[in-house]
Motif scaffolding. Structure first.
Motif, PDB file in Angstrom:
ATOM      1  N   PRO A  12       0.832  -1.208   0.000  1.00 46.79           N
ATOM      2  CA  PRO A  12       0.000   0.000   0.000  1.00 46.79           C
ATOM      3  C   PRO A  12       0.864   1.255   0.000  1.00 46.79           C
ATOM      4  O   PRO A  12       2.004   1.252   0.458  1.00 46.79           O
ATOM      5  N   VAL A  13       0.322   2.342  -0.515  1.00 46.16           N
ATOM      6  CA  VAL A  13       1.081   3.584  -0.640  1.00 46.16           C
ATOM      7  C   VAL A  13       1.592   4.052   0.714  1.00 46.16           C
ATOM      8  O   VAL A  13       2.716   4.565   0.823  1.00 46.16           O
ATOM      9  N   LEU A  14       0.809   3.902   1.766  1.00 48.94           N
ATOM     10  CA  LEU A  14       1.242   4.325   3.099  1.00 48.94           C
ATOM     11  C   LEU A  14       2.532   3.620   3.495  1.00 48.94           C
ATOM     12  O   LEU A  14       3.472   4.245   4.018  1.00 48.94           O
ATOM     13  N   LEU A  15       2.628   2.325   3.259  1.00 46.69           N
ATOM     14  CA  LEU A  15       3.827   1.565   3.614  1.00 46.69           C
ATOM     15  C   LEU A  15       4.997   1.926   2.710  1.00 46.69           C
ATOM     16  O   LEU A  15       6.160   1.917   3.147  1.00 46.69           O
ATOM     17  N   GLN A  16       4.695   2.248   1.446  1.00 48.40           N
ATOM     18  CA  GLN A  16       5.773   2.647   0.531  1.00 48.40           C
ATOM     19  C   GLN A  16       6.349   4.006   0.934  1.00 48.40           C
ATOM     20  O   GLN A  16       7.559   4.194   1.003  1.00 48.40           O
ATOM     21  N   ARG A  17       5.451   4.940   1.204  1.00 52.15           N
ATOM     22  CA  ARG A  17       5.896   6.315   1.426  1.00 52.15           C
ATOM     23  C   ARG A  17       6.678   6.464   2.717  1.00 52.15           C
ATOM     24  O   ARG A  17       7.557   7.309   2.827  1.00 52.15           O
ATOM     25  N   PHE A  18       6.393   5.648   3.711  1.00 50.54           N
ATOM     26  CA  PHE A  18       7.074   5.759   5.003  1.00 50.54           C
ATOM     27  C   PHE A  18       7.922   4.524   5.304  1.00 50.54           C
ATOM     28  O   PHE A  18       8.108   4.145   6.455  1.00 50.54           O
ATOM     29  N   ALA A  19       8.438   3.920   4.241  1.00 48.53           N
ATOM     30  CA  ALA A  19       9.208   2.686   4.390  1.00 48.53           C
ATOM     31  C   ALA A  19      10.424   2.881   5.287  1.00 48.53           C
ATOM     32  O   ALA A  19      10.767   2.012   6.101  1.00 48.53           O
TER      33      ALA A  19
END
Length: 482
Positions: A12-19
């Motif tokens: 998900p984008v949330l996990l990608q953006r704050f990896a």
């Protein structure tokens, strides 16, 4: 190599953006770690390079040989080079001062032990005289604790302690003057880097970076470098941030496949490392990893010297003896990167230009029972002509334990006399200039010219005190090898 957002699988984008924030801290077991050693750009912080001046000669050679395994991948930001070249002398002076202070402190403690032994003997003798009237026993204790006997016993300890301190000096293998043009460490470092050193940023770029650091990043505690915001000038405060900006700019100009950087530093303060509450652990700030990916499309790994040199052993087959590795750990833990904050040392050269802290010379004057109004006036004078006497009196009374030196008090390296076969300089006066009743060891002593002038201008009541202090300091310095 980090991939652009959107090409990172089906997360998900949330996990990608704050990896960067969601991943665990770096570990020696990370599968991608080896690539930073074999293919990455390696940047050593200033404190890592200055640590080379802290090692013993044997360990220094092994460390430099290990660094040769990374030749071709090392890159030095201009800011690191500037701090390294400017900080070498301070590092050597700090080590020399620490060993000199240790020798002086050992001698003070042995003098205190001598005094305590005599006082203990006097206490026992007083009790024997009061309750037993035992003159023979008292005479026996007096003979046992005679000055010569006590000095002989303590000299055994003094010589052994001195031997170990001298060994530290000889094992180091670098003289203070080696921080000049013929510095062998500088030559080796220059050879390691070759031309891989950043260019000096122009004034406009430097000004913009300083403004960003002081006006935006530091007030908001954005790493790196915000912990240094209280240094005396914006340029000194922003050193870490200037390094960081150079690194980002350098990586931008590399081919995408080469944008991987291993940054090595002794600095683990909160402006580089996130202190994780509850666990007691820390990790490099994820925001640094995230910023480098965002601005330079590059991967970042931060390690301390012990971990870094462990990686060189593991991935580049460098040979490092266990003793050398232990020394790397010791220096890394103890290394003080805040060179400007080191304790001020007053020498004959600097004494002429610095006023002592208010009231300190008078306190030293009173601690040894000096009494003449003329000498008291000299101790309180604001005239530059009296600074040498004032600083010497401050230093000698602290050195000989006549008063307790304050924590913030400068260290003083000024001697009024010396016992040696040769004078420190041609202007020093032989001890034979004083009469046998005034000065012991006349044939092996030299007296500073300013001190001789002071004696001639001092009333007789205080001349004896000054000569005693100077002679005792000379003997103290001779015994401690300083």
């Amino acid at each position: 190599m980090a991939e652009p957002e959107g090409d990172m699988g089906n997360d998900p984008v949330l996990l990608q953006r704050f990896a960067a924030w969601l991943q665990p801290g770096p570990s020696a077991q990370d599968a991608e770690r080896s690539a930073f050693f074999t293919d990455g750009v390696i940047v050593l912080d200033t404190n890592v390079l200055l640590s080379l001046y802290e090692y013993t000669q044997t360990s220094r050679e092994e460390v430099l040989s290990a660094l040769e395994q990374t030749a071709g991948r090392l890159w030095m930001p201009y800011q690191v080079g500037l701090e390294f070249v400017r900080g070498r002398r301070s590092t050597l002076e700090s080590r020399k001062r620490a060993l000199t202070d240790a020798a002086s402190e050992v001698n003070k403690k042995l003098m205190a032990a001598r005094k305590a032994i005599v006082e203990a003997k006097n206490l026992v003798c007083a009790q024997l005289d009061k309750y037993a009237r035992a003159p023979e026993e008292i005479a026996g204790l007096d003979a046992l604790v005679a000055d010569a006997g006590v000095d002989e016993h303590l000299d055994r300890y003094r010589q052994e302690f001195k031997r170990h301190l001298d060994m530290l000096k000889s094992d180091h293998g670098l003289a203070l003057g080696s921080a000049d043009a013929q510095d062998p460490v500088l030559a080796r470092v220059a050879e390691l880097y070759g031309a891989a050193i950043g260019a000096q940023p122009d004034d406009g770029v430097l000004r913009r970076r300083l403004e960003e650091a002081t006006a935006f990043r530091f007030p908001n505690k954005i790493p790196p470098g915000f912990s240094d915001s209280d240094k005396d000038t914006p340029l000194k405060s922003a050193g870490d941030f200037l390094l960081w900006e150079e690194l980002i700019e350098h990586l931008r100009h590399l081919p995408p496949a080469d944008r991987r950087v291993l940054f090595v530093s002794n600095d683990t303060k909160e402006d580089w490392y996130e202190q994780r509450s509850g666990s007691g652990s820390s990790r490099p700030w994820p925001s640094l990893v995230d910023e480098l990916r965002r601005r330079a499309q590059a991967d970042l790994r931060i390690e301390t010297p012990p971990h870094f040199f462990g990686g060189i052993r593991e991935f580049l087959d460098a040979e490092l003896a266990e003793d050398t590795y232990a020394e790397i750990e010791r220096v890394s833990e103890a290394f003080d990167v805040d060179v400007p904050g080191t304790r001020l040392v007053i020498t004959e050269e600097t004494a002429l230009h610095l006023d002592p802290p208010e009231g300190l010379a008078l306190a030293a004057f009173q601690s040894v029972g000096l009494a003449s109004s003329a000498l008291r006036a000299a101790a309180e004078s604001a005239s530059p002509s009296q600074r040498m006497f004032q600083w010497w009196l401050i230093g000698v009374t602290a050195q000989l334990g006549r008063r307790a030196a304050g924590d913030a008090e400068p260290s003083v390296a000024i001697a009024a006399a010396t016992r040696s076969s040769r004078p420190p300089s041609q202007s020093w006066i032989p001890g034979t200039a004083l009469s046998p009743g005034e000065w012991l060891h006349r044939d092996s002593s030299w007296i500073a010219p300013w001190f001789m002038d002071l004696l001639e201008a001092t009333p007789q009541m205080d001349r004896t005190v000054l000569r005693g202090l100077a002679a005792q300091q000379a003997e103290d310095n001779r015994r401690s090898g300083t």
